[in-house]
Write a protein that holds these residues in place. Structure first.
Motif, PDB file in Angstrom:
ATOM      1  N   TYR B  93       0.814  -1.226   0.000  1.00 32.31           N
ATOM      2  CA  TYR B  93       0.000   0.000   0.000  1.00 32.31           C
ATOM      3  C   TYR B  93       0.844   1.272   0.000  1.00 32.31           C
ATOM      4  CZ  TYR B  93      -2.779  -3.669   2.277  1.00 32.31           C
ATOM      5  OH  TYR B  93      -3.330  -4.849   2.623  1.00 32.31           O
ATOM      6  N   VAL B 131     -13.112   5.003  -6.268  1.00 31.75           N
ATOM      7  CA  VAL B 131     -12.781   3.768  -5.557  1.00 31.75           C
ATOM      8  C   VAL B 131     -13.714   3.542  -4.361  1.00 31.75           C
ATOM      9  CG1 VAL B 131     -10.370   3.820  -6.270  1.00 31.75           C
ATOM     10  CG2 VAL B 131     -11.036   4.906  -4.135  1.00 31.75           C
ATOM     11  N   ASN B 132     -14.839   4.280  -4.347  1.00 30.91           N
ATOM     12  CA  ASN B 132     -15.829   4.148  -3.268  1.00 30.91           C
ATOM     13  C   ASN B 132     -15.254   4.443  -1.892  1.00 30.91           C
ATOM     14  OD1 ASN B 132     -18.043   3.449  -4.847  1.00 30.91           O
ATOM     15  ND2 ASN B 132     -17.335   1.312  -4.963  1.00 30.91           N
ATOM     16  N   MET B 133     -14.425   5.457  -1.838  1.00 31.82           N
ATOM     17  CA  MET B 133     -13.818   5.788  -0.548  1.00 31.82           C
ATOM     18  C   MET B 133     -14.183   7.200  -0.118  1.00 31.82           C
ATOM     19  SD  MET B 133     -11.833   3.569   1.046  1.00 31.82           S
ATOM     20  CE  MET B 133     -10.591   4.587   1.866  1.00 31.82           C
ATOM     21  N   GLN B 148      -9.240  -0.896   2.485  1.00 36.71           N
ATOM     22  CA  GLN B 148      -9.447   0.547   2.324  1.00 36.71           C
ATOM     23  C   GLN B 148      -8.143   1.251   1.991  1.00 36.71           C
ATOM     24  OE1 GLN B 148     -11.180   1.142   6.149  1.00 36.71           O
ATOM     25  NE2 GLN B 148     -13.280   1.049   5.393  1.00 36.71           N
ATOM     26  N   GLN B 150      -5.729  -0.012   0.341  1.00 35.03           N
ATOM     27  CA  GLN B 150      -5.380  -0.294  -1.032  1.00 35.03           C
ATOM     28  C   GLN B 150      -6.242   0.539  -1.990  1.00 35.03           C
ATOM     29  OE1 GLN B 150      -2.936  -0.696  -2.550  1.00 35.03           O
ATOM     30  NE2 GLN B 150      -2.417  -2.870  -2.475  1.00 35.03           N
ATOM     31  N   ARG B 151      -7.511   0.770  -1.647  1.00 43.74           N
ATOM     32  CA  ARG B 151      -8.337   1.656  -2.470  1.00 43.74           C
ATOM     33  C   ARG B 151      -7.777   3.067  -2.463  1.00 43.74           C
ATOM     34  NH1 ARG B 151     -13.878  -0.299  -2.929  1.00 43.74           N
ATOM     35  NH2 ARG B 151     -13.852  -2.379  -2.058  1.00 43.74           N
ATOM     36  N   MET B 182     -12.077  -6.710  -5.202  1.00 41.08           N
ATOM     37  CA  MET B 182     -11.214  -5.649  -5.713  1.00 41.08           C
ATOM     38  C   MET B 182     -10.803  -5.928  -7.159  1.00 41.08           C
ATOM     39  SD  MET B 182     -10.460  -2.995  -3.942  1.00 41.08           S
ATOM     40  CE  MET B 182      -8.849  -2.393  -4.446  1.00 41.08           C
ATOM     41  N   GLU B 185     -13.474  -4.711  -9.345  1.00 38.53           N
ATOM     42  CA  GLU B 185     -13.527  -3.250  -9.355  1.00 38.53           C
ATOM     43  C   GLU B 185     -12.364  -2.649 -10.110  1.00 38.53           C
ATOM     44  OE1 GLU B 185     -14.240  -1.122  -5.724  1.00 38.53           O
ATOM     45  OE2 GLU B 185     -15.435  -2.803  -4.983  1.00 38.53           O
ATOM     46  N   LEU B 186     -11.205  -3.267  -9.929  1.00 36.59           N
ATOM     47  CA  LEU B 186      -9.997  -2.763 -10.583  1.00 36.59           C
ATOM     48  C   LEU B 186     -10.192  -2.725 -12.096  1.00 36.59           C
ATOM     49  CD1 LEU B 186      -7.198  -1.901  -9.695  1.00 36.59           C
ATOM     50  CD2 LEU B 186      -6.426  -4.250  -9.976  1.00 36.59           C
TER      51      LEU B 186
END
Lengths: 591, 373
Positions: B93, B131-133, B148, B150-151, B182, B185-186
């Motif tokens: 990360y 990234v939904n963060m 989280q 990593q996002r 992930m 998503e990626l």
């Protein structure tokens, strides 16, 4: 030296294309690296050259720095054939090993208690354990000689009153055991700081994983915590070993009356011979022997820090420190720690305060309490010499510490991160000043600035330069550990985010190094204002500092004045350490 | 297809002269714009070094690299990392613990060309939303979970809208469920924003499911390059067949090879195989069988490409059953339906269709494959 950086001969233009002639590309030269290494070389090589020069000269007429040189091997011949040299060496080794044992066992236990258990008031304990760092060796030696001298030491008088004994003793500060006791606990503050800093940066997950594997607390400490702290512990051991063998104040105050001579006192005595001119040649020869003694452990240390990647325990991953519950031992431990703090810090301080309030120092009785007077303080505070000394002390402390930390951070980065072969050399260069007795650094700096027509001789700045030379090693030890614990990935992430060199420093490295830098600044500041040797060697009427004032008064037998100044200097350093601790901001995790 | 990244004859050597370790031998890649390109291989194969050379974190010994038409490494120049138009996500990360989520993501914008404060805030929010963060914008970075973080790391890599995204095993520190999530998503994010991506992994499932193309690396070289389908279905060497999926191998001799038919005789029987122009009758060959192409049954049959065996191991994994079947003196892996499960010790018949029998020339059983065993 530059051969490694030079390009191999360029391939002939007729070669069959770029890919057919693989060659190593040159790294872009770093101006910063060059500047740091040049300045460091000047600060370190200068004193070493002076040391070598005078040890190979007949210095009966002083050190000669221009041809014709009076070359001679007489200094080495007389030192190496003297049986005294070997008995001193033996005493030095016993003294050093015993001090380190005492100092490190106490420091590790205290550090672990403060960082890893739920002991009450850890921040308070931290400050009290570190506080004696502000007490110069000469002051604690004076305090313990007031407490434990065999004739009328306060503790001896107290014990004899209880037992009814009429003989001398039973405690004797003027002995090898007394020296080991005083020097051993004098090592604790710095050792404790070094260990707590890395414990705080070490993920407790590593310890928790061992507990979860079924290891008992002591096993966890022995098999996980200690091995992970290996680079820091070995670094600290090597460093403190040198501190012990080069320290002159405790062996001088306690060892001389007890006829215990160690290497440092031997150097001092040859430099300050009671009769005639000081023999700098013989003194430098002893200095070189001390240097050899100190460099051997350094080589071991280097092997360890080279593998520092194995010990990178700070990652980008988050962790929350967990603290072991002591249960019903919580308050027992607290009381034990408080007793240690009382013995190591409060008791010597109380004695000094008492002595500073007496018109003359005699046995401690109820009657003597009625003689308490502030006249010692009054005369000290009305002295302009006192105020100028205080000013000089503070200026030297701030300027030298700032310069040291700036150099240290840069240097550590070169040592840990650069892949250059020069890194090893830089590491040695950064360490060597600590291996040279301060008195020799003082002498060398003095001679250098008598030669160079810069207007620093006799000012506070010559002391600043000598201090930077001496303490660059202390700073670098701390910042090297700090940088070794920062994962390379955090730096690389900044570079791949588009940050150029100075931006990586400002945004990532310096903030992450902040605890190490502030710890280092505080330590160097304290070490600087405690230092007696350098100001004494470089003393003129214009740059007297508090430590030199204390020494002069003690030498003259002015016990009350010595005690007053000791109390004042200790107060300054304790306040400084508490303030700097607050600025460091790392106090929040100690709540 | 224009080039997103061009790597030409890249070579990287560690260590000092006389004590050199060649980590990358001679790698040439041509990665198209907006491709999701994967470097797949075991640890020490040179994939990460190749990626770090693209990022500028390592200096190659020779060779050249172009990013989006801009030469960043050649014999003459080496553009420093911070001037390359890239975003990078690290395995661990590398989230800066002393900064908030917002500050971590804003960092690439703040160190680059001057932007207005409001613009930085807007772009950070966009990147975090991607990234939904966005809900975590005010948190401290150290308060985040691994997924989280990593996002966050991905948002940080994307925020300055680089031409190239470099991913160094970004999923390997996550737990299985999170990794799967992930992964999806990626790929979704990558397709949505359209960015040339280089992904380094040792996990063939990640490589197969995410990539437009894969380069399988071993011993510092690319041993096969192609689409996930090519790599999986037509591995060119035993190493690739073995590394990409759990393949069983059976040695044999090709008895007949025409453009229409290829038969191979082995000690468990004669196989009709997928044709291969490179094979001649009489060649020593190796059959590569994917577990999922091997059908497990209990009825003995005389049909072509079937052989008898005894179930050695039978693992129920939810959507299927993993078998190790003893056939002669070797174990053959097979994947069976979850409906019926043969227990260990059961006598079964394995069969495989000709088109699923991949024939590899034994002579290409190269030194890498041998070394990796």
């Amino acid at each position: 030296m530059t051969a490694d950086l030079r390009l191999p001969p360029t391939a002939p233009a007729t070669a069959s294309g770029p890919t057919a002639t693989p060659r190593r590309r040159r790294r872009r030269p770093r101006v910063g690296t060059a500047v740091v290494l040049v300045v460091l070389t000047y600060l370190v090589i200068g004193p070493i050259l002076m040391l070598l020069l005078s040890s190979f000269e007949d210095t009966s007429a002083g050190v000669v720095v221009r041809p014709p040189f009076p070359w001679t091997l007489q200094n080495f011949a007389s030192v190496l054939t003297a049986s005294k040299t070997y008995s001193v060496l033996g005493a030095t080794l016993v003294f050093a090993v015993a001090c380190l044992l005492v100092g490190f066992v106490i420091s590790f236990a205290l550090a672990w208690i403060v960082e890893r258990t739920d002991i009450p008031l850890p921040g308070f304990i931290y400050v009290l354990v570190v506080a004696p760092a502000g007490m110069p060796g000469v002051i604690s030696a004076i305090a313990w000689s007031l407490l434990m001298n065999p004739t009328n030491g306060f503790l001896n008088v107290l014990i004899r009153t209880v037992t009814g004994s009429q003989a001398e003793g039973p405690l004797n500060a003027y002995s090898l055991a007394g020296m080991i006791f005083v020097q051993g606990i004098a090592l604790v503050p710095l050792t404790f700081l070094l260990i707590t800093a890395s414990l705080r940066n070490m993920s407790p997950n590593l310890e928790d994983a061992a507990s979860a594997s079924g290891a008992r607390p002591l096993t966890v400490m022995r098999r996980v915590s200690l091995p992970l702290l290996t680079p820091v512990l070995i670094g600290a051991l090597v460093y403190q070993f040198v501190t012990v063998i080069e320290g002159v104040d405790i062996p001088l105050v306690l060892g001389l009356p007890g006829h215990v001579t160690v290497f440092s006192t031997q150097v001092y005595l040859t430099t300050h011979s009671a009769f005639g001119l000081p023999n700098y040649g013989v003194s430098s020869t002893y200095g070189i022997l001390l240097l050899v003694l100190a460099v051997a452990p350094l080589l071991i240390y280097n092997r360890v820090v080279r593998r520092s990647q194995d010990y990178a325990t700070v990652s980008g991953k988050a962790f929350r420190p967990t603290r072991r519950k002591l249960g019903r031992w919580r308050w027992v431990t607290f009381v034990a720690v408080m007793i240690y703090v009382f013995i190591s810090f409060v008791l010597p301080l109380l004695v000094l305060v008492y002595a500073s309030l007496q018109p003359f120092v005699g046995a401690f009785t109820l009657e003597s309490l009625s003689r308490l007077t502030f006249s010692g303080y009054a005369s000290t505070f009305s002295s302009s010499l006192f105020w100028s000394s205080l000013g000089h002390t503070v200026i030297i402390g701030f300027v030298a510490s700032f310069a040291v930390m700036a150099f240290s951070v840069a240097l550590s980065w070169i040592i840990v991160r650069s892949k250059s072969k020069l890194a090893w050399i830089a590491d040695v260069l950064a360490f060597i000043p600590h291996a040279i007795p301060g008195i020799v650094i003082g002498l060398a700096v003095l001679l250098i600035y008598l030669l160079i027509p810069a207007q620093v001789y006799g000012t506070v700045w010559i002391i600043v330069i000598a201090m930077v030379t001496q303490y660059i090693s202390l700073g670098t030890r701390l910042t090297t550990g700090g940088i070794a614990q920062i994962q390379v990935g955090l730096e690389e992430a900044a570079r791949t985010s588009g940050a150029r060199g100075w931006q990586v420093w400002r945004s990532v490295l310096l903030p992450l190094l902040r605890p190490a830098i502030i710890n280092g600044f505080m330590l160097v500041f304290l070490a600087t204002i405690k230092n007696l040797t350098l100001p004494l060697m470089l003393q003129s009427s214009d740059n007297v500092v508090l430590s030199t004032l204390i020494w002069n008064d003690w030498n003259d037998g002015k016990v009350t004045e010595t005690a007053v100044l000791s109390v004042v200097l200790t107060a300054v350093t304790v306040i400084a350490s508490v303030l700097l601790r607050r600025f460091s901001g790392s106090g929040e995790e100690l709540k | 297809m224009t080039s997103g990244i061009k790597v030409d004859h890249l070579r990287h050597v560690y260590g000092n002269p006389g004590n050199e370790v060649v980590s990358v031998h001679d790698v040439t890649l041509d990665i198209g714009k907006n491709e999701f390109f994967t470097l797949l291989g075991p640890s020490g194969c040179g994939k990460t070094t190749t990626l770090r050379c693209i990022a500028g974190l390592e200096q190659p010994t020779s060779g050249s690299i172009e990013l989006d038409g801009v030469v960043v490494v050649s014999d003459r120049i080496a553009v420093p990392t911070h001037r390359r138009d890239i975003g990078m996500v690290f395995q661990d990360y590398a989230v800066w613990p002393h900064m908030s989520v917002f500050d971590n993501v804003a960092f690439p914008l703040r160190v680059g060309k001057k932007l207005r404060r409001s613009e930085i805030a807007e772009r950070v929010e966009q990147a975090l939303a991607l990234v939904n963060m966005d809900a975590y914008i005010d948190r401290r970075a150290t308060q985040l979970s691994g997924g989280q973080q990593q996002r966050l790391s991905l948002a940080r890599a994307l925020v300055r809208q680089p031409k190239v995204l470099l991913l160094d095993e970004p999923l390997s520190n996550l737990d299985a469920k999170l990794r799967e999530q992930m992964r999806g998503e990626l790929r979704l994010i990558q397709q949505r924003i359209g960015i040339t991506t280089v992904f380094v992994t040792h996990d063939q499932v990640e490589a197969l499911s995410l990539s437009t193309r894969i380069a399988v690396m071993n011993g510092g070289r690319v041993v096969q390059e192609g689409t996930p389908r090519d790599i999986y279905l037509s591995p060119s060497t035993e190493f690739v067949a073995d590394f990409v999926g759990a393949t069983s191998f059976i040695e044999g001799i090709a008895t007949l090879s025409t453009p229409e038919v290829l038969t191979v005789e082995t000690d468990v029987g004669v196989f009709a195989c997928a044709t291969n122009d490179g094979i001649r009758a009489g060649d020593s060959v190796t059959l590569a069988l994917r577990p999922e192409s091997v059908v497990v049954g209990d009825q003995p049959t005389d049909a072509e490409n079937s052989f008898a065996g005894v179930v050695e191991l039978s693992l129920f994994v939810g959507d299927s059953v993993d078998y190790r079947v003893q056939v002669g003196d070797r174990l053959v892996r097979a994947k069976g339906s979850a409906r019926t499960q043969f227990q260990s010790g059961a006598r079964v018949t394995l069969s495989v269709s000709a088109s699923d029998c991949v024939v590899l020339p034994s002579t290409v059983t190269d030194e890498f494959a041998a070394a990796s065993r």
